[in-house]
Each structure stands twice: as structure tokens, then as C-alpha cells.
Design an enzyme around this catalytic site. Structure first.
Site, short mmCIF file in Angstrom:
data_model
loop_
_atom_site.label_atom_id
_atom_site.label_comp_id
_atom_site.label_asym_id
_atom_site.label_seq_id
_atom_site.Cartn_x
_atom_site.Cartn_y
_atom_site.Cartn_z
N GLY A 177 -4.43 -8.37 11.00
CA GLY A 177 -2.98 -9.02 11.38
C GLY A 177 -2.82 -9.08 12.92
N ASN A 186 -2.53 2.00 15.48
CA ASN A 186 -2.90 1.55 16.98
C ASN A 186 -3.38 2.78 17.38
OD1 ASN A 186 -0.75 2.80 17.85
ND2 ASN A 186 0.63 1.16 17.61
N GLY A 188 3.16 -4.44 11.06
CA GLY A 188 2.50 -4.72 10.10
C GLY A 188 2.33 -3.50 9.24
N VAL A 189 1.08 -3.11 8.66
CA VAL A 189 1.03 -1.82 7.71
C VAL A 189 1.26 -0.57 8.38
CG1 VAL A 189 -1.43 -1.78 7.92
CG2 VAL A 189 -0.33 -1.30 5.83
N ASP A 190 0.92 -0.75 9.58
CA ASP A 190 1.22 0.69 10.36
C ASP A 190 2.70 1.00 10.25
OD1 ASP A 190 0.68 2.82 11.88
OD2 ASP A 190 0.70 1.59 13.82
N ILE A 230 0.67 -1.15 -0.10
CA ILE A 230 0.13 -0.03 0.05
C ILE A 230 0.79 1.38 -0.18
CG2 ILE A 230 -0.30 0.36 2.77
CD1 ILE A 230 -3.09 0.85 1.96
#
Length: 170
Positions: A120, A26, A34-36, A13
Site C-alpha cells: 500500500g 509502521n 490501510g490494513v494497520d 483480514i
């Protein structure tokens, strides 16, 4: 009611050229796994500095920052639910998509990409999450001409297949 503006892709992404990407953040908004973590790394340290000023985010809500080093102009941060199996988990996940879409409209971000929120570390069942994501976005797009495209950017093939199946079942 399969809306051709909704597409499923498998990929990263952080590499998409869209007006806004959605971050499965979060509640601190200060980065994580993960994506964060990937979004924070790709955007650069300015993203963390701006997130510090936002004061966190409640589950189901969304906040926006600039995209910094990303191709996307904006990052819309939303906090998904940690899966407990409780009835409110589904509505909280749907609220993430609804909040992000509402914020995208106000920016205005006409092209938008979502990750598979809460699937996730937050352990939301992937098939259930894909169905909620697709149904919620489809409802938001119904009768709406603002958005040019909404992408579901899935990290792995399993998630992409589940989102494609959810699209086909609309």
C-alpha cells in the site's frame, strides 16, 4: 510444491476467524492507514494501549499483541520495507514473513492470515511482493506439520490474482 495449507482469499483480514492475523504495521506500532488502521479500529482501544508498551518495531521484525475485539486471538505486527528498489528490499520483506511465522509457532498459532505487506503506502510492487510472500511462506512450511492453514488475505482482486499466480508458479 504447492502446499494445500496456503490459500488466497479476497476480503477483510479483521473479520477472519484464525488464531492470528498479521498486521502490516509502521515502526511505531501505534496505528496508521490501510490494513494497520483497519486492524486497530476493529480490535478496539486496548490494542493501541498494548502497542504503546511494546516500544515500536524494526523493519523485518515482528511483535505480538492480543487480538482484543477481533476474532483472532493474536495480532502479529510486522514492519515491511518502504520500496526503494534497493537489493535489500526483497530480503527485508521476506524477513517480515519469516519473523511472523516464527512468532506464530511460539504462540502457538496454527492458523495464520497475512495481508499483502508493504504493497500500500510503502509502494512495494504488488507482483514482486506476492511472489516473495508465497515463496517465503512455502519455504517455512516445507517439512513442517505445525500449521493447519496460512491465508493470504488480499484487500483487492488484483492482489488476490497476483498471489494465486505466485502459488501456481511454485
Amino acid at each position: 510444491m504447492n502446499d494445500s495449507r496456503m490459500v488466497v482469499i479476497q476480503g477483510d483480514i479483521t473479520r477472519l476467524t484464525v488464531d492470528a492475523i498479521v498486521n502490516a504495521a509502521n515502526s511505531s506500532l501505534l496505528g496508521g492507514g490501510g490494513v494497520d488502521g483497519a486492524i486497530h479500529r476493529a480490535a478496539g482501544p486496548e490494542l493501541l494501549a498494548e502497542c504503546r508498551r511494546l516500544g515500536g518495531c524494526l523493519p523485518g521484525e515482528a511483535k505480538v499483541t492480543a487480538g482484543y475485539a477481533l476474532s483472532a486471538k493474536w495480532v502479529i505486527h510486522t514492519v515491511g520495507p518502504v520500496w526503494t528498489g534497493a537489493p535489500h528490499d526483497d530480503s527485508m520483506l521476506a524477513a517480515c514473513y519469516t519473523s511472523a511465522i516464527g512468532l506464530a509457532r511460539r504462540l502457538p498459532a496454527r492458523t495464520l492470515a497475512f495481508p499483502a505487506i508493504s504493497t500500500g503506502a510503502y509502494r512495494f510492487p504488488k507482483d514482486r511482493a506476492a511472489r516473495i510472500a508465497v515463496e517465503t511462506v512455502a519455504q517455512a512450511l516445507a517439512g513442517d506439520t505445525f500449521f493447519q492453514s496460512v491465508q493470504f488475505c488480499c484487500f483487492d482482486q488484483e492482489s488476490a490474482d497476483l498471489h494465486l499466480r505466485a502459488l501456481a508458479e511454485l
